[in-house]
Motif scaffolding. Sequence first.
Motif, short mmCIF file in Angstrom:
data_model
loop_
_atom_site.label_atom_id
_atom_site.label_comp_id
_atom_site.label_asym_id
_atom_site.label_seq_id
_atom_site.Cartn_x
_atom_site.Cartn_y
_atom_site.Cartn_z
N HIS A 47 40.08 50.19 66.96
CA HIS A 47 40.64 49.51 68.13
C HIS A 47 39.62 49.46 69.25
CE1 HIS A 47 41.37 53.80 68.88
NE2 HIS A 47 41.35 53.50 70.16
N ILE A 48 38.38 49.87 68.95
CA ILE A 48 37.31 49.91 69.96
C ILE A 48 36.29 48.83 69.65
CG2 ILE A 48 35.51 51.33 70.99
CD1 ILE A 48 37.19 53.79 70.27
N LEU A 49 36.20 47.86 70.54
CA LEU A 49 35.34 46.70 70.33
C LEU A 49 33.88 47.09 70.13
CD1 LEU A 49 35.44 43.59 70.23
CD2 LEU A 49 34.97 43.59 72.68
N GLU A 50 33.40 48.08 70.91
CA GLU A 50 31.99 48.45 70.84
C GLU A 50 31.61 49.01 69.47
OE1 GLU A 50 34.02 49.08 73.32
OE2 GLU A 50 33.12 47.74 74.82
N GLU A 51 32.53 49.76 68.83
CA GLU A 51 32.25 50.29 67.50
C GLU A 51 32.02 49.15 66.51
OE1 GLU A 51 34.81 54.47 67.64
OE2 GLU A 51 35.53 52.79 66.42
N VAL A 52 32.89 48.16 66.58
CA VAL A 52 32.80 47.03 65.66
C VAL A 52 31.53 46.22 65.94
CG1 VAL A 52 33.94 44.93 64.86
CG2 VAL A 52 35.30 46.95 65.40
N GLU A 53 31.23 46.04 67.22
CA GLU A 53 30.03 45.27 67.60
C GLU A 53 28.76 45.91 67.03
OE1 GLU A 53 27.58 43.95 71.64
OE2 GLU A 53 29.35 45.23 71.78
N GLN A 54 28.67 47.23 67.08
CA GLN A 54 27.47 47.93 66.64
C GLN A 54 27.29 47.92 65.13
OE1 GLN A 54 26.79 51.86 68.43
NE2 GLN A 54 28.25 51.31 70.03
N LEU A 55 28.38 47.79 64.38
CA LEU A 55 28.32 48.05 62.94
C LEU A 55 28.63 46.87 62.05
CD1 LEU A 55 27.92 50.19 60.77
CD2 LEU A 55 30.30 50.88 61.08
N ALA A 56 29.62 46.06 62.40
CA ALA A 56 30.13 45.06 61.46
C ALA A 56 29.35 43.75 61.54
CB ALA A 56 31.60 44.79 61.75
N HIS A 57 29.09 43.16 60.38
CA HIS A 57 28.48 41.83 60.35
C HIS A 57 29.57 40.76 60.39
CE1 HIS A 57 29.72 41.88 56.12
NE2 HIS A 57 29.48 40.60 56.07
N HIS A 58 30.80 41.16 60.08
CA HIS A 58 31.92 40.23 60.07
C HIS A 58 33.14 40.95 60.63
CE1 HIS A 58 34.08 36.65 58.55
NE2 HIS A 58 35.08 37.49 58.35
N ILE A 59 34.00 40.23 61.35
CA ILE A 59 35.16 40.84 61.99
C ILE A 59 36.43 40.10 61.60
CG2 ILE A 59 36.25 41.44 64.19
CD1 ILE A 59 33.51 41.48 65.46
N GLU A 60 37.47 40.87 61.29
CA GLU A 60 38.82 40.34 61.13
C GLU A 60 39.68 40.97 62.21
OE1 GLU A 60 39.46 38.03 59.00
OE2 GLU A 60 37.79 38.17 57.59
N VAL A 61 40.40 40.14 62.97
CA VAL A 61 41.19 40.64 64.10
C VAL A 61 42.68 40.59 63.77
CG1 VAL A 61 41.73 40.36 66.55
CG2 VAL A 61 39.43 39.81 65.71
N MET A 62 43.36 41.71 63.98
CA MET A 62 44.81 41.81 63.76
C MET A 62 45.51 42.08 65.09
SD MET A 62 45.73 41.58 60.47
CE MET A 62 47.26 42.53 60.41
N VAL A 63 46.64 41.41 65.31
CA VAL A 63 47.48 41.66 66.48
C VAL A 63 48.94 41.55 66.07
CG1 VAL A 63 48.03 40.97 68.84
CG2 VAL A 63 45.76 40.53 67.94
N ALA A 64 49.71 42.60 66.36
CA ALA A 64 51.15 42.58 66.11
C ALA A 64 51.48 42.13 64.69
CB ALA A 64 51.86 41.69 67.13
N GLY A 65 50.68 42.59 63.74
CA GLY A 65 50.92 42.28 62.34
C GLY A 65 50.38 40.96 61.85
N ARG A 66 49.81 40.18 62.76
CA ARG A 66 49.31 38.86 62.39
C ARG A 66 47.78 38.83 62.40
NH1 ARG A 66 51.76 34.35 66.08
NH2 ARG A 66 50.51 33.10 64.63
N HIS A 67 47.22 37.93 61.59
CA HIS A 67 45.79 37.72 61.53
C HIS A 67 45.41 36.79 62.69
CE1 HIS A 67 42.10 36.34 58.97
NE2 HIS A 67 41.78 37.28 59.83
N ALA A 68 44.67 37.32 63.66
CA ALA A 68 44.43 36.58 64.90
C ALA A 68 43.14 35.79 64.90
CB ALA A 68 44.43 37.55 66.09
N ALA A 69 42.10 36.29 64.27
CA ALA A 69 40.81 35.60 64.30
C ALA A 69 39.92 36.18 63.21
CB ALA A 69 40.15 35.75 65.67
N SER A 70 38.89 35.41 62.85
CA SER A 70 37.97 35.82 61.80
C SER A 70 36.60 35.22 62.10
CB SER A 70 38.47 35.34 60.44
OG SER A 70 37.56 35.67 59.41
N GLY A 71 35.54 35.98 61.90
CA GLY A 71 34.20 35.45 62.12
C GLY A 71 33.22 36.54 62.44
N ASP A 72 32.01 36.16 62.84
CA ASP A 72 31.07 37.18 63.25
C ASP A 72 31.37 37.60 64.69
OD1 ASP A 72 29.84 35.40 65.08
OD2 ASP A 72 28.29 34.84 63.66
N TYR A 73 30.69 38.65 65.14
CA TYR A 73 31.00 39.22 66.45
C TYR A 73 30.83 38.20 67.56
CZ TYR A 73 30.67 41.92 70.69
OH TYR A 73 30.87 42.38 71.96
#
Length: 306
Positions: free
Chosen positions: A188-214
């Motif tokens: 749930h911490i944006l900075e952790e994902v920014e430092q590590l992930a090459h690709h991001i999947e975003v979840m909100v309230a059980g729904r898939h909110a967004a997908s792509g690189d940082y």
Amino acid sequence: MTVIQVDHVSRWFGNVVAVNDVTMTIGPGVTGLLGPNGAGKSTLLHMMGGFLSPSTGTVTLDGAPTWRNQEIYRHIGLVPERESMYDFLTGREFVVANAELFGLATPGADAQVAIDTVEMEYAADRRIATYSKGMRQRIKMASALVHQPSVLLLDEPFNGMDPRQRMQLMDLLRKMGAEGRTVLFSSHILEEVEQLAHHIEVMVAGRHAASGDYRQIRRLMVDRPHKYTVRTSDNRALAAALIADASTSGVEFDPREDVLHVQAVDFVGFTRRLPKVAREAGIRLFEVSPTDESLESVFTYLVGAR
């Protein structure tokens, strides 16, 4: 190349919908599953790992269903957020026990490799009851790696770790992703994902909110409408100046608190324009503060922006 496919998956518990019609593909490399607490990340990870069945839809690993399929456990390592350990065992005993459960030919040697990988040799012969939260996370990681899985699923793996432990784990996950393994971690911490992930999947309230690189996700966050509370020496004059500016879509004066509530549709334009407008009108700015900068508000916007 190992791929997890989530196809129109929902999962509910009684009347509570934890995951709602989610579709995504997770391939080799490091992927971050980002979202606020309660977004459905853990439920989704447990379905990917075969520990929960979807209420509707399918979750597959290289085309094979994860639910009621024991074969997938040869390929998956899961590091849950909640504690699932035997405190009376030493760290080494815990990892060896997992190696034996996988039927490995040399459980002691394989456990040693996993313990060395997470840099826990110094505490391997201590009881888990004496471990800190960060140490427990790392020994759980060792138990998940003991059979050399091609897929690693981690639920909030950095919780409780000190900065040095976090850097070590990040380096390890980067290495695994570079080797071609499929690594998915939730946070749930944006900075952790920014430092590590090459690709991001975003979840909100059980729904898939967004997908792509940082950068794509960050751009969506920056470009969304922003709400500000503004307090000045002349709120009415500033409101009149801002309402005509293209960077704002609405300005409301709150006489009870003597502040302006401003909605900016051009974040960069507004932050540049506001001090200039105030200076030209001879207005002093006492307070300019965002009122909707929580992760929940940012991600909820992403749900509606899809």
